[in-house]
Scaffold this motif. Structure first.
Motif, PDB file in Angstrom:
ATOM      1  N   GLY A  10     -12.151  -2.531   3.903  1.00 45.26           N
ATOM      2  CA  GLY A  10     -12.502  -1.330   4.650  1.00 45.26           C
ATOM      3  C   GLY A  10     -13.407  -0.355   3.912  1.00 45.26           C
ATOM      4  O   GLY A  10     -14.485  -0.700   3.425  1.00 45.26           O
ATOM      5  N   TYR A  11     -12.909   0.862   3.794  1.00 44.52           N
ATOM      6  CA  TYR A  11     -13.715   1.980   3.333  1.00 44.52           C
ATOM      7  C   TYR A  11     -13.993   1.916   1.824  1.00 44.52           C
ATOM      8  O   TYR A  11     -15.055   2.317   1.354  1.00 44.52           O
ATOM      9  N   GLY A  12     -13.049   1.428   1.077  1.00 46.75           N
ATOM     10  CA  GLY A  12     -13.309   1.170  -0.344  1.00 46.75           C
ATOM     11  C   GLY A  12     -13.172   2.365  -1.275  1.00 46.75           C
ATOM     12  O   GLY A  12     -13.712   2.339  -2.387  1.00 46.75           O
ATOM     13  N   SER A  13     -12.424   3.383  -0.872  1.00 42.17           N
ATOM     14  CA  SER A  13     -12.315   4.540  -1.766  1.00 42.17           C
ATOM     15  C   SER A  13     -11.520   4.209  -3.032  1.00 42.17           C
ATOM     16  O   SER A  13     -11.809   4.727  -4.113  1.00 42.17           O
ATOM     17  N   ASN A  14     -10.537   3.323  -2.918  1.00 42.97           N
ATOM     18  CA  ASN A  14      -9.803   2.915  -4.132  1.00 42.97           C
ATOM     19  C   ASN A  14     -10.682   2.079  -5.056  1.00 42.97           C
ATOM     20  O   ASN A  14     -10.626   2.232  -6.279  1.00 42.97           O
ATOM     21  N   GLY A  86      -6.925  -2.031  -0.076  1.00 43.35           N
ATOM     22  CA  GLY A  86      -7.238  -1.963   1.349  1.00 43.35           C
ATOM     23  C   GLY A  86      -7.631  -3.325   1.890  1.00 43.35           C
ATOM     24  O   GLY A  86      -8.482  -3.429   2.783  1.00 43.35           O
ATOM     25  N   ILE A 106      -1.748  -1.976  -3.454  1.00 42.55           N
ATOM     26  CA  ILE A 106      -1.290  -0.597  -3.315  1.00 42.55           C
ATOM     27  C   ILE A 106      -0.981  -0.355  -1.846  1.00 42.55           C
ATOM     28  O   ILE A 106      -1.709  -0.811  -0.953  1.00 42.55           O
ATOM     29  N   HIS A 107       0.112   0.350  -1.613  1.00 41.82           N
ATOM     30  CA  HIS A 107       0.517   0.620  -0.231  1.00 41.82           C
ATOM     31  C   HIS A 107       0.847   2.115  -0.111  1.00 41.82           C
ATOM     32  O   HIS A 107       1.543   2.657  -0.969  1.00 41.82           O
ATOM     33  N   PRO A 108       0.391   2.746   0.981  1.00 42.04           N
ATOM     34  CA  PRO A 108       0.553   4.203   1.070  1.00 42.04           C
ATOM     35  C   PRO A 108       1.884   4.664   1.649  1.00 42.04           C
ATOM     36  O   PRO A 108       1.919   5.503   2.546  1.00 42.04           O
ATOM     37  N   HIS A 169      -4.187   9.729  -0.462  1.00 40.06           N
ATOM     38  CA  HIS A 169      -5.343   9.040  -1.047  1.00 40.06           C
ATOM     39  C   HIS A 169      -5.652   9.577  -2.448  1.00 40.06           C
ATOM     40  O   HIS A 169      -6.010   8.820  -3.345  1.00 40.06           O
ATOM     41  N   GLU A 172      -3.359   7.877  -4.729  1.00 37.03           N
ATOM     42  CA  GLU A 172      -3.783   6.488  -4.932  1.00 37.03           C
ATOM     43  C   GLU A 172      -4.930   6.429  -5.939  1.00 37.03           C
ATOM     44  O   GLU A 172      -4.899   5.620  -6.867  1.00 37.03           O
TER      45      GLU A 172
HETATM   46  C1  GRF Z   1      -5.204   2.683   1.143  1.00 39.88           C
HETATM   47  O1  GRF Z   1      -4.469   3.725   1.735  1.00 39.88           O
HETATM   48  C2  GRF Z   1      -4.295   1.611   0.608  1.00 39.88           C
HETATM   49  O2  GRF Z   1      -3.068   2.098   0.176  1.00 39.88           O
HETATM   50  C3  GRF Z   1      -4.085   0.745   1.827  1.00 39.88           C
HETATM   51  O3  GRF Z   1      -5.318   0.745   2.492  1.00 39.88           O
HETATM   52  C4  GRF Z   1      -6.029   1.944   2.179  1.00 39.88           C
HETATM   53  C5  GRF Z   1      -7.368   1.530   1.666  1.00 39.88           C
HETATM   54  O4  GRF Z   1      -8.249   2.598   1.568  1.00 39.88           O
HETATM   55  N1  GRF Z   1      -3.605  -0.562   1.421  1.00 39.88           N
HETATM   56  P1  GRF Z   1      -9.653   2.396   0.846  1.00 39.88           P
HETATM   57  O5  GRF Z   1     -10.344   1.209   1.535  1.00 39.88           O
HETATM   58  O6  GRF Z   1      -9.405   2.114  -0.607  1.00 39.88           O
HETATM   59  O7  GRF Z   1     -10.414   3.670   1.062  1.00 39.88           O
END
Ligand code: GRF
Length: 188
Positions: A10-14, A86, A106-108, A169, A172
């Motif tokens: 997805g968005y890839g912020s992590n 994600g 990782i899980h929120p 976030h 995270e």
């Molecule tokens: C995060 O909230 C993570 O915990 C979950 O998916 C989301 C991914 O966000 N597994 P991002 O793609 O890293 O922005």
């Protein structure tokens, strides 16, 4: 030098947070793997000069996709850790077995509460007063592997879903790179 593989859909912020934390440290992101050709995480990889491998899950179907995924992972060896950030697909048992205790997620939410999709929203709507994040080893079940670390946060009276999401976030982005560092550089 340690090397990790990041997988995301997805968005890839992590992914970005991990990249930035390790920029000047002896760890590199060897590749990003994504199952979703439309994911912004791929654009981030391009901007950060991280090699990306895209396997289109939807056009391949599950079996073919998982076979290709194993090939890609094997071809990227050696690496120290696979980091799911994600990533929206289940890692099949034959990949989990091959890379046992080498894949983290990782899980929120505070597992085992609110496994699965839209965890922040479901925790918020449930009305829990405390929630948080979980970093865990990956097994073949969704959000069920052994817990490595959890960090909690109180949901305040004036929080709404949006403020809660951004607090989660932030947690995270702060903790995920540091836990990766602990696993790879300071194992117990
Ligand atoms: C995060 O909230 C993570 O915990 C979950 O998916 C989301 C991914 O966000 N597994 P991002 O793609 O890293 O922005």
């Amino acid at each position: 030098m340690k090397e990790i593989i990041v997988m995301g859909s997805g968005y890839g912020s992590n992914f970005q947070a991990i990249y930035e934390y390790f920029k000047d440290k002896p760890l590199t992101i060897k590749a990003l793997i994504s199952d979703n050709p439309r994911a912004y995480i791929i654009e981030r990889a391009r901007l950060l000069n991280v090699r990306s491998v895209v396997l289109d899950y939807k056009s391949m179907g599950k079996e073919k996709y998982n076979e290709e995924l194993l090939k890609v992972l094997s071809s990227l060896e050696p690496f120290n850790l696979i980091v799911l950030a994600g990533y929206m697909r289940i890692i099949p048992e034959f990949i989990v077995k091959k890379y046992w205790k080498k894949i983290i997620n990782i899980h929120p939410s505070l597992l085992p509460a609110f496994k699965g999709l839209r965890a922040i929203e479901r925790a918020y709507n449930y009305g829990v007063k405390i929630t948080g994040i979980t970093i865990h080893w990956v097994n073949e079940f969704v959000d069920e592997g052994e817990i490595i670390e959890q960090v909690c946060i109180r949901i305040e009276e004036n929080d709404n879903l949006e403020t809660l999401e951004s607090k989660i976030h932030e947690l995270e982005h702060y903790y995920y790179p540091r836990i990766i560092e602990r696993i790879l550089f300071h194992p117990k």
